[in-house]
Scaffold this motif. Structure first.
Motif, short mmCIF file in Angstrom:
data_model
loop_
_atom_site.label_atom_id
_atom_site.label_comp_id
_atom_site.label_asym_id
_atom_site.label_seq_id
_atom_site.Cartn_x
_atom_site.Cartn_y
_atom_site.Cartn_z
N UNK A 111 0.83 -1.20 0.13
CA UNK A 111 -0.06 -0.03 -0.08
C UNK A 111 0.91 1.31 0.08
N UNK A 112 2.12 1.05 0.36
CA UNK A 112 2.95 2.27 0.17
C UNK A 112 3.34 2.79 -1.22
N UNK A 113 2.97 1.99 -1.88
CA UNK A 113 3.26 2.21 -3.41
C UNK A 113 2.10 3.08 -4.02
N UNK A 114 1.07 3.28 -3.07
CA UNK A 114 -0.21 4.09 -3.59
C UNK A 114 0.04 5.30 -3.04
N UNK A 115 1.17 5.55 -1.95
CA UNK A 115 0.99 6.81 -1.45
C UNK A 115 2.36 7.75 -1.72
N UNK B 241 -7.96 9.79 -3.37
CA UNK B 241 -9.58 9.07 -3.51
C UNK B 241 -9.57 8.85 -5.13
N UNK B 242 -9.11 9.32 -6.05
CA UNK B 242 -9.36 9.33 -7.45
C UNK B 242 -8.29 8.56 -8.11
N UNK B 243 -7.21 8.27 -7.38
CA UNK B 243 -6.12 7.88 -8.16
C UNK B 243 -6.33 6.26 -8.27
N UNK B 244 -6.10 5.87 -9.40
CA UNK B 244 -6.13 4.35 -9.87
C UNK B 244 -4.84 3.80 -10.81
N UNK B 245 -4.09 4.78 -11.44
CA UNK B 245 -2.93 4.45 -12.22
C UNK B 245 -1.98 3.41 -11.27
N UNK B 246 -1.53 4.13 -10.18
CA UNK B 246 -0.38 3.56 -9.37
C UNK B 246 -1.08 2.24 -8.94
N UNK B 247 -2.27 2.16 -8.46
CA UNK B 247 -2.62 0.61 -8.06
C UNK B 247 -2.79 -0.17 -9.32
N UNK B 248 -3.08 0.16 -10.58
CA UNK B 248 -2.77 -0.86 -11.57
C UNK B 248 -1.59 -1.12 -12.04
N UNK C 235 -10.21 1.45 -8.95
CA UNK C 235 -9.95 0.14 -9.61
C UNK C 235 -10.90 -0.60 -9.91
N UNK C 236 -11.62 -0.97 -8.84
CA UNK C 236 -12.75 -2.02 -8.88
C UNK C 236 -14.01 -1.41 -9.77
N UNK C 237 -14.01 0.11 -9.60
CA UNK C 237 -15.12 0.55 -10.25
C UNK C 237 -14.90 0.42 -11.79
N UNK C 238 -13.54 0.49 -12.40
CA UNK C 238 -13.33 0.48 -13.59
C UNK C 238 -13.69 -0.95 -14.19
N UNK C 239 -13.23 -1.92 -13.21
CA UNK C 239 -13.32 -3.21 -13.64
C UNK C 239 -15.03 -3.62 -13.89
N UNK C 240 -15.64 -3.17 -12.87
CA UNK C 240 -17.16 -3.35 -13.01
C UNK C 240 -17.71 -2.81 -14.20
N UNK C 241 -17.35 -1.26 -14.53
CA UNK C 241 -17.91 -0.55 -15.50
C UNK C 241 -17.57 -1.16 -16.86
N UNK C 242 -16.33 -1.84 -16.96
CA UNK C 242 -15.85 -2.51 -18.27
C UNK C 242 -16.69 -3.88 -18.64
#
Length: 311
Positions: free
Chosen positions: A161-165, A228-235, A248-255
Motif C-alpha cells: 500500500x506504500x506504493x499508492x502513497x 481518492x481518485x487515483x487508480x494508475x498507481x494501483x494498476x 480500480x474496482x469501479x473500472x473493472x465493474x464498468x468495463x
C-alpha cells in the motif's frame, strides 16, 4: 477694472466620480440575463449526467429493462444495489482500502508539504534557495514512467500500500502555494514569538498554521481528492486483486457488460441489474468529494489566490 481670470475648461468637478474601465461598469439587464442563462445551462450540463447515474442506481431491473439502459425518470426507488455492494465482498473491501489510503496519504502529504513550505519561506534557513530551485526543476523535468517503476520495485514497494502513497506523496505546486502564504504572514509576529522564547516548531504550530487555515483546507482537499481518485498507481504496482482500491474496482465493474460475480443472490435471481450495480459504484466513488467540496469552497478564493500571489 477687475481682471478676469480664465478657469480651466476641463477641471474635474469635486463631486463627479472618476471614470471606470469598461470591465468595471455596472452590467446591463441583458448582460445579467445572459449570465443567468449561461450559468443555468452550465449547471444543467453538470447535474443532468449525475441525475441519470443516481436514478439508474436506485432503479429496479424491470425499470432499467423498460428504459433500455440508463433511466431518466424514476419509477420506484430501491436500494438493493447499495445493500448488495455494502454487504461485504470486493467492493466493500475496496472502499475501506480507499478510505485508509486517503486518510494516511493526506496526513503524510500535508505533514511533508507544510514542513517543506515553512522551511523554504524562512530566508535564513540552510540551503533554502538551492532546495527551491531543485523543486522547481522537478516541475519541468521528470525521470519518466519506467525509471519510476524500477525505483519503486528496487525499494520493495510493489504489492504494498506504500506504493499508492509514496510515489505521489508531494506536489511541488502545493508546496509553492503554502510557501507563498507563509511568506505573507507578518514577520514582526514571528519575531515577537522568538523574543518570548518560542522555537520554530512552536511558531509553526501555534502561529503560522492557525493563521493559514484557509490555504491548509484547500491543499488538504487537493491531496484527499487526488488519493481518492487515483487508480494508475494501483494498476501499475499492485498485482493482488484483493488489494485494489475502489476506483480500480469501479473500472473493472464498468468495463464488464454483464453483472459482476459475487454480489449476492439478487443478481443470480434477476432482481438486480448489472447496470444498477455499476452506477451505484460510481455514486459511491463520487460521494465523498461531493460532500466535502462545499465545506471547503469558501476557502478557495482566500487560500489559493493569496497563496499564489504573495511571495
Amino acid at each position: 477694472m477687475t481682471a478676469v481670470v480664465d478657469k480651466p475648461a476641463n477641471k474635474p468637478r469635486p463631486w463627479a466620480a472618476p471614470p471606470r474601465p469598461a470591465w468595471e461598469e455596472e452590467p446591463s439587464r441583458a448582460g445579467l440575463a445572459g449570465k443567468g442563462i449561461a450559468l443555468s445551462f452550465a449547471c444543467l450540463a453538470i447535474l443532468f449526467p449525475l441525475w441519470i447515474v443516481v436514478v439508474t442506481s436506485l432503479s429496479s431491473r424491470k425499470t432499467i429493462d423498460e428504459a433500455g439502459g440508463l433511466v431518466l425518470v424514476p419509477k420506484g426507488i430501491t436500494f438493493i444495489a447499495y445493500r448488495e455492494l455494502l454487504g461485504g465482498g470486493q467492493v466493500t473491501r475496496a472502499a475501506v482500502i480507499s478510505i485508509l489510503v486517503t486518510l494516511v496519504g493526506t496526513l503524510f502529504s500535508m505533514a511533508v508539504s507544510v514542513l517543506c513550505a515553512y522551511g523554504l519561506s524562512r530566508s535564513g534557513s540552510l540551503g533554502h534557495r538551492w532546495i527551491l530551485m531543485t523543486l522547481l526543476a522537478t516541475m519541468f523535468f521528470s525521470a519518466g514512467l519506467i525509471p519510476t517503476y524500477l525505483l519503486v520495485q528496487s525499494l520493495g514497494l510493489t504489492d504494498s500500500y506504500l506504493a499508492l502513497i509514496l510515489p505521489s506523496a508531494v506536489s511541488v505546486f502545493n508546496i509553492l502555494v503554502l510557501r507563498g502564504f507563509f511568506m505573507g504572514i507578518s514577520q514582526e509576529l514571528v519575531d515577537s514569538a522568538r523574543i518570548d522564547g518560542a522555537g520554530d516548531v512552536r511558531i509553526l504550530w501555534q502561529i503560522v498554521m492557525p493563521l493559514s487555515r484557509a490555504v491548509l483546507a484547500v491543499i488538504t482537499l487537493f491531496y484527499a481528492v487526488g488519493y481518492w481518485s487515483a487508480w494508475f498507481n494501483a494498476s501499475l504496482y499492485l498485482n493482488d486483486q484483493d488489494m485494489m482500491p475502489l476506483q480500480n474496482v469501479m473500472i473493472q465493474l464498468v468495463q464488464k457488460q454483464e453483472a459482476p460475480v459475487g454480489l449476492g443472490q439478487a443478481i443470480k435471481t434477476g432482481q438486480l441489474s448489472g447496470l444498477a450495480v455499476q452506477m451505484a459504484v460510481m455514486v459511491m466513488a463520487l460521494l465523498p468529494v461531493a460532500v466535502l467540496s462545499p465545506f471547503v469552497q469558501r476557502h478557495f478564493k482566500k487560500g489559493m489566490l493569496t497563496g499564489a500571489v504573495k511571495g
